[in-house]
Design a protein around this motif. Sequence first.
Motif, PDB file in Angstrom:
ATOM      1  N   GLY A  90       0.885  -1.024   0.085  1.00  0.00           N
ATOM      2  CA  GLY A  90       0.056  -0.037  -0.087  1.00  0.00           C
ATOM      3  C   GLY A  90       0.796   1.092  -0.103  1.00  0.00           C
ATOM      4  O   GLY A  90       0.427   2.612   0.004  1.00  0.00           O
ATOM      5  N   ARG A  91       1.983   1.190   0.039  1.00  0.00           N
ATOM      6  CA  ARG A  91       3.109   2.295  -0.064  1.00  0.00           C
ATOM      7  C   ARG A  91       3.316   2.822  -1.506  1.00  0.00           C
ATOM      8  O   ARG A  91       3.203   2.151  -2.462  1.00  0.00           O
ATOM      9  CB  ARG A  91       4.367   1.872   0.574  1.00  0.00           C
ATOM     10  N   ASP A  92       3.762   4.022  -1.639  1.00  0.00           N
ATOM     11  CA  ASP A  92       4.201   4.619  -2.797  1.00  0.00           C
ATOM     12  C   ASP A  92       5.851   4.426  -2.864  1.00  0.00           C
ATOM     13  O   ASP A  92       6.436   4.492  -2.108  1.00  0.00           O
ATOM     14  CB  ASP A  92       4.032   6.104  -2.908  1.00  0.00           C
ATOM     15  N   THR A  93       6.219   3.537  -4.045  1.00  0.00           N
ATOM     16  CA  THR A  93       7.651   3.036  -4.134  1.00  0.00           C
ATOM     17  C   THR A  93       7.886   3.613  -5.526  1.00  0.00           C
ATOM     18  O   THR A  93       7.407   3.779  -6.543  1.00  0.00           O
ATOM     19  CB  THR A  93       7.943   1.557  -3.933  1.00  0.00           C
ATOM     20  N   HIS A  94       9.308   3.422  -5.799  1.00  0.00           N
ATOM     21  CA  HIS A  94       9.919   3.650  -6.938  1.00  0.00           C
ATOM     22  C   HIS A  94      11.004   2.584  -7.265  1.00  0.00           C
ATOM     23  O   HIS A  94      11.801   2.478  -6.211  1.00  0.00           O
ATOM     24  CB  HIS A  94      10.471   5.119  -7.005  1.00  0.00           C
ATOM     25  N   LEU A  95      10.809   1.810  -8.095  1.00  0.00           N
ATOM     26  CA  LEU A  95      11.752   0.598  -8.420  1.00  0.00           C
ATOM     27  C   LEU A  95      12.395   0.969  -9.560  1.00  0.00           C
ATOM     28  O   LEU A  95      12.007   1.684 -10.603  1.00  0.00           O
ATOM     29  CB  LEU A  95      10.695  -0.506  -8.519  1.00  0.00           C
ATOM     30  N   VAL A  96      13.591   0.236  -9.529  1.00  0.00           N
ATOM     31  CA  VAL A  96      14.480   0.176 -10.739  1.00  0.00           C
ATOM     32  C   VAL A  96      15.107  -0.848 -11.061  1.00  0.00           C
ATOM     33  O   VAL A  96      15.004  -1.914 -10.148  1.00  0.00           O
ATOM     34  CB  VAL A  96      15.744   1.236 -10.364  1.00  0.00           C
ATOM     35  N   THR A  97      15.802  -1.320 -12.228  1.00  0.00           N
ATOM     36  CA  THR A  97      16.198  -2.377 -12.650  1.00  0.00           C
ATOM     37  C   THR A  97      15.495  -3.686 -12.437  1.00  0.00           C
ATOM     38  O   THR A  97      14.159  -3.981 -12.670  1.00  0.00           O
ATOM     39  CB  THR A  97      17.782  -2.553 -12.225  1.00  0.00           C
ATOM     40  N   SER A  98      16.058  -4.886 -12.035  1.00  0.00           N
ATOM     41  CA  SER A  98      15.345  -6.154 -11.567  1.00  0.00           C
ATOM     42  C   SER A  98      14.445  -5.963 -10.720  1.00  0.00           C
ATOM     43  O   SER A  98      13.234  -6.810 -10.796  1.00  0.00           O
ATOM     44  CB  SER A  98      16.640  -7.180 -11.325  1.00  0.00           C
ATOM     45  N   ASP A  99      14.372  -4.981  -9.789  1.00  0.00           N
ATOM     46  CA  ASP A  99      13.132  -4.984  -8.909  1.00  0.00           C
ATOM     47  C   ASP A  99      11.849  -4.609  -9.741  1.00  0.00           C
ATOM     48  O   ASP A  99      10.810  -5.283  -9.520  1.00  0.00           O
ATOM     49  CB  ASP A  99      13.492  -4.049  -7.848  1.00  0.00           C
ATOM     50  N   LEU A 100      11.774  -3.698 -10.751  1.00  0.00           N
ATOM     51  CA  LEU A 100      10.680  -3.373 -11.513  1.00  0.00           C
ATOM     52  C   LEU A 100      10.197  -4.490 -12.442  1.00  0.00           C
ATOM     53  O   LEU A 100       9.302  -4.630 -12.429  1.00  0.00           O
ATOM     54  CB  LEU A 100      11.217  -2.162 -12.133  1.00  0.00           C
ATOM     55  N   ILE A 101      11.272  -5.121 -12.908  1.00  0.00           N
ATOM     56  CA  ILE A 101      10.793  -6.311 -13.684  1.00  0.00           C
ATOM     57  C   ILE A 101      10.235  -7.589 -12.964  1.00  0.00           C
ATOM     58  O   ILE A 101       9.152  -7.985 -13.623  1.00  0.00           O
ATOM     59  CB  ILE A 101      12.216  -6.865 -14.286  1.00  0.00           C
TER      60      ILE A 101
END
Length: 169
Positions: A90-101
Amino acid sequence: MSEQQFRYIVRLFGQDVDGTVKTPYALAMVKGIGYNTARGILMKIGIDKDKRLGELSDSELKKIEEALSDHAIKYLPSWMYNRRKDYESGRDTHLVTSDLIFYVRNDIEREKRIRSWRGIRHMYGLKVRGQRTRTTGRTGTTVGVKRSKGAQLQQQSSASSSSGGQAKK
């Protein structure tokens, strides 16, 4: 003060980035960071946007990585994040690289499992976001539209009558 060597390849967020490119464009090469997000990060950290990535010191590179360390961009508004209101936390997050995938793949699998409209479209390999499918997105040996026999006969008869009229002139 010692002169630092220019680096042509810089390791950033676990991937190699071209050091000859200006910093916002180089950050935008990382999956999950766009140009505007990169500019926002650089402004808040206080790094010159006109510098090349290879010119940055180790401490400046560490500041950039720390800005995204806990899946949130410090000092930036949450509307700039790429994953607002996470399904699990339920949080706002910003993901990059492998986490986003990883998170995107989990979202698609969840949609398939609950058999939502989007999940079914993903299962069958169809367009998901409401695009036209009548003429585009075809795969395999489909070439065009199959005509009925009546339309083919009519077209052949009109072609032969028009060519016969031109031959008499």
